[in-house]
Motif scaffolding. Structure first.
Motif, short mmCIF file in Angstrom:
data_model
loop_
_atom_site.label_atom_id
_atom_site.label_comp_id
_atom_site.label_asym_id
_atom_site.label_seq_id
_atom_site.Cartn_x
_atom_site.Cartn_y
_atom_site.Cartn_z
N ASN A 194 -10.83 -8.24 -5.25
CA ASN A 194 -10.67 -6.72 -4.45
C ASN A 194 -9.27 -6.35 -4.89
N ILE A 195 -9.18 -4.93 -4.73
CA ILE A 195 -7.82 -4.22 -5.01
C ILE A 195 -6.73 -4.61 -4.33
N VAL A 196 -6.92 -4.99 -2.97
CA VAL A 196 -5.80 -5.48 -2.21
C VAL A 196 -5.20 -6.69 -2.88
N ASP A 197 -6.14 -7.74 -3.01
CA ASP A 197 -5.75 -8.94 -3.65
C ASP A 197 -5.31 -8.69 -4.97
N LEU A 198 -5.67 -7.90 -5.67
CA LEU A 198 -4.94 -7.72 -6.95
C LEU A 198 -3.67 -7.12 -7.01
N GLY A 199 -3.31 -6.64 -5.79
CA GLY A 199 -1.92 -6.09 -5.69
C GLY A 199 -1.92 -4.56 -6.31
N LEU A 200 -3.08 -4.05 -6.27
CA LEU A 200 -2.95 -2.60 -6.62
C LEU A 200 -2.72 -1.57 -5.70
N VAL A 201 -2.74 -1.69 -4.38
CA VAL A 201 -2.42 -0.95 -3.33
C VAL A 201 -1.04 -0.92 -2.84
N TYR A 202 -0.22 -0.02 -3.32
CA TYR A 202 1.33 0.06 -2.87
C TYR A 202 1.68 0.54 -1.76
N ASP A 203 0.96 1.59 -1.04
CA ASP A 203 1.37 2.06 0.09
C ASP A 203 0.17 2.61 0.83
N LEU A 204 0.18 2.71 2.14
CA LEU A 204 -0.97 3.32 2.87
C LEU A 204 -0.20 3.91 4.40
N GLN A 205 -0.55 4.88 4.33
CA GLN A 205 -0.01 5.73 5.59
C GLN A 205 -1.18 6.24 6.40
N ILE A 206 -1.13 6.12 7.58
CA ILE A 206 -1.97 6.88 8.69
C ILE A 206 -1.51 8.02 9.30
N LEU A 207 -1.83 9.15 9.12
CA LEU A 207 -1.04 10.42 9.67
C LEU A 207 -1.92 11.32 10.57
N PRO A 208 -1.57 11.20 11.81
CA PRO A 208 -2.61 12.12 12.72
C PRO A 208 -2.36 13.43 12.40
N ALA A 242 -5.19 18.95 14.39
CA ALA A 242 -6.38 19.13 15.11
C ALA A 242 -7.52 18.06 15.44
N GLY A 243 -6.77 16.78 15.40
CA GLY A 243 -7.31 15.68 15.70
C GLY A 243 -7.90 14.90 14.58
N GLY A 244 -8.10 13.53 14.78
CA GLY A 244 -8.49 12.63 13.63
C GLY A 244 -7.22 12.31 12.71
N ASN A 245 -7.46 11.57 11.75
CA ASN A 245 -6.45 11.18 10.97
C ASN A 245 -6.65 11.37 9.59
N ARG A 246 -5.48 11.57 8.92
CA ARG A 246 -5.53 11.64 7.28
C ARG A 246 -5.05 9.97 6.90
N VAL A 247 -5.85 9.50 5.97
CA VAL A 247 -5.24 8.28 5.33
C VAL A 247 -4.68 8.59 3.85
N GLU A 248 -3.57 8.32 3.61
CA GLU A 248 -3.27 8.48 2.49
C GLU A 248 -2.65 7.17 1.53
N ILE A 249 -3.33 6.89 0.46
CA ILE A 249 -3.12 5.49 -0.14
C ILE A 249 -2.46 5.69 -1.45
N LYS A 250 -1.43 4.96 -1.91
CA LYS A 250 -0.84 5.02 -3.24
C LYS A 250 -1.17 3.77 -3.85
N MET A 251 -2.01 3.85 -5.06
CA MET A 251 -2.33 2.49 -5.62
C MET A 251 -2.13 2.61 -7.31
N THR A 252 -2.24 1.74 -7.77
CA THR A 252 -2.10 1.71 -9.28
C THR A 252 -3.27 1.23 -9.93
N LEU A 253 -3.25 0.93 -11.20
CA LEU A 253 -4.26 0.20 -11.87
C LEU A 253 -3.76 -0.97 -12.84
N THR A 254 -4.43 -1.79 -13.13
CA THR A 254 -4.04 -2.88 -14.10
C THR A 254 -3.40 -2.28 -15.40
N ALA A 255 -4.01 -1.28 -15.86
CA ALA A 255 -3.64 -0.84 -16.95
C ALA A 255 -3.44 0.77 -17.15
N PRO A 256 -2.49 1.42 -17.16
CA PRO A 256 -2.33 2.95 -17.16
C PRO A 256 -3.23 3.75 -18.07
#
Length: 186
Positions: A104-118, A121-135
């Motif tokens: 999975n992409i987490v164990d591969l180390g592809l996920v660099y950052d995760l933000q949960i932003l309220p 108007a309610g609810g949340n926005r999840v922003e994820i910075k990730m990479t790939l094994t090859a550009p």
């Protein structure tokens, strides 16, 4: 797995690593090499391709059960305004797999950052910075969409945005211990 089967009907696929959409033809022989995270990696005519769960019947497979993120009786309003737990997001991210590597992409180390932003108007926005094994991997948009779709299904998430980043470049040192063990690198 790894036994040759015959496609039962035409189905859409994405060539790996190019990311090009193609239609596989009924009657063609394929070999399933990976069935993880609701998609299938197959070899057809010497090419690797990814087939989505919605086309599982075309390759003689039962569709993988959809990941349930809300209880069937839970009203949509509760799901929309629920507090989003970071671990729930990572749990969903662990259902996203690189189509060439059975990790999975987490164990591969592809996920660099995760933000949960309220959201105001309610609810949340999840922003994820990730990479790939090859550009140059053409599967980037496919993985990006997979992540956005799965994260958007979490109760309390109104928006999900995935940004592909290249700094720092991915390297094998970013693999988790579990991934190294799974890939026989220990």
């Amino acid at each position: 797995m790894n036994d040759e089967i015959i496609l039962k009907r035409n189905c859409e696929a994405v060539l790996i690593p190019a990311g090009t959409k193609v239609t596989l033809q009924a009657g063609e022989p394929i070999v399933i090499t990976q069935a993880l995270g609701g998609s299938y990696t197959v070899i057809i005519n010497g090419n690797m391709a990814r087939i989505e769960a919605r086309d599982a019947d075309a390759i003689g497979q039962a569709p993988a059960p959809a990941a349930t993120t809300t209880a069937p009786s839970e009203p949509a309003a509760v799901a929309t305004d629920a507090k989003v737990d970071e671990e729930k997001v990572y749990e969903q991210l662990r259902t996203c797999y690189d189509p060439e590597i059975p990790v999975n992409i987490v164990d591969l180390g592809l996920v660099y950052d995760l933000q949960i932003l309220p959201l105001p108007a309610g609810g949340n926005r999840v922003e994820i910075k990730m990479t790939l094994t090859a550009p140059g991997c053409g599967m980037g948009p496919v993985l990006q969409q997979d992540v956005e779709t799965k994260v958007s299904g979490i109760p309390g998430v109104k928006e999900a945005a995935v940004f592909l980043v290249w700094d720092p470049p991915w390297s094998r040192e970013m693999l988790s211990e579990a991934a190294k063990l799974q890939l026989g690198m220990m």
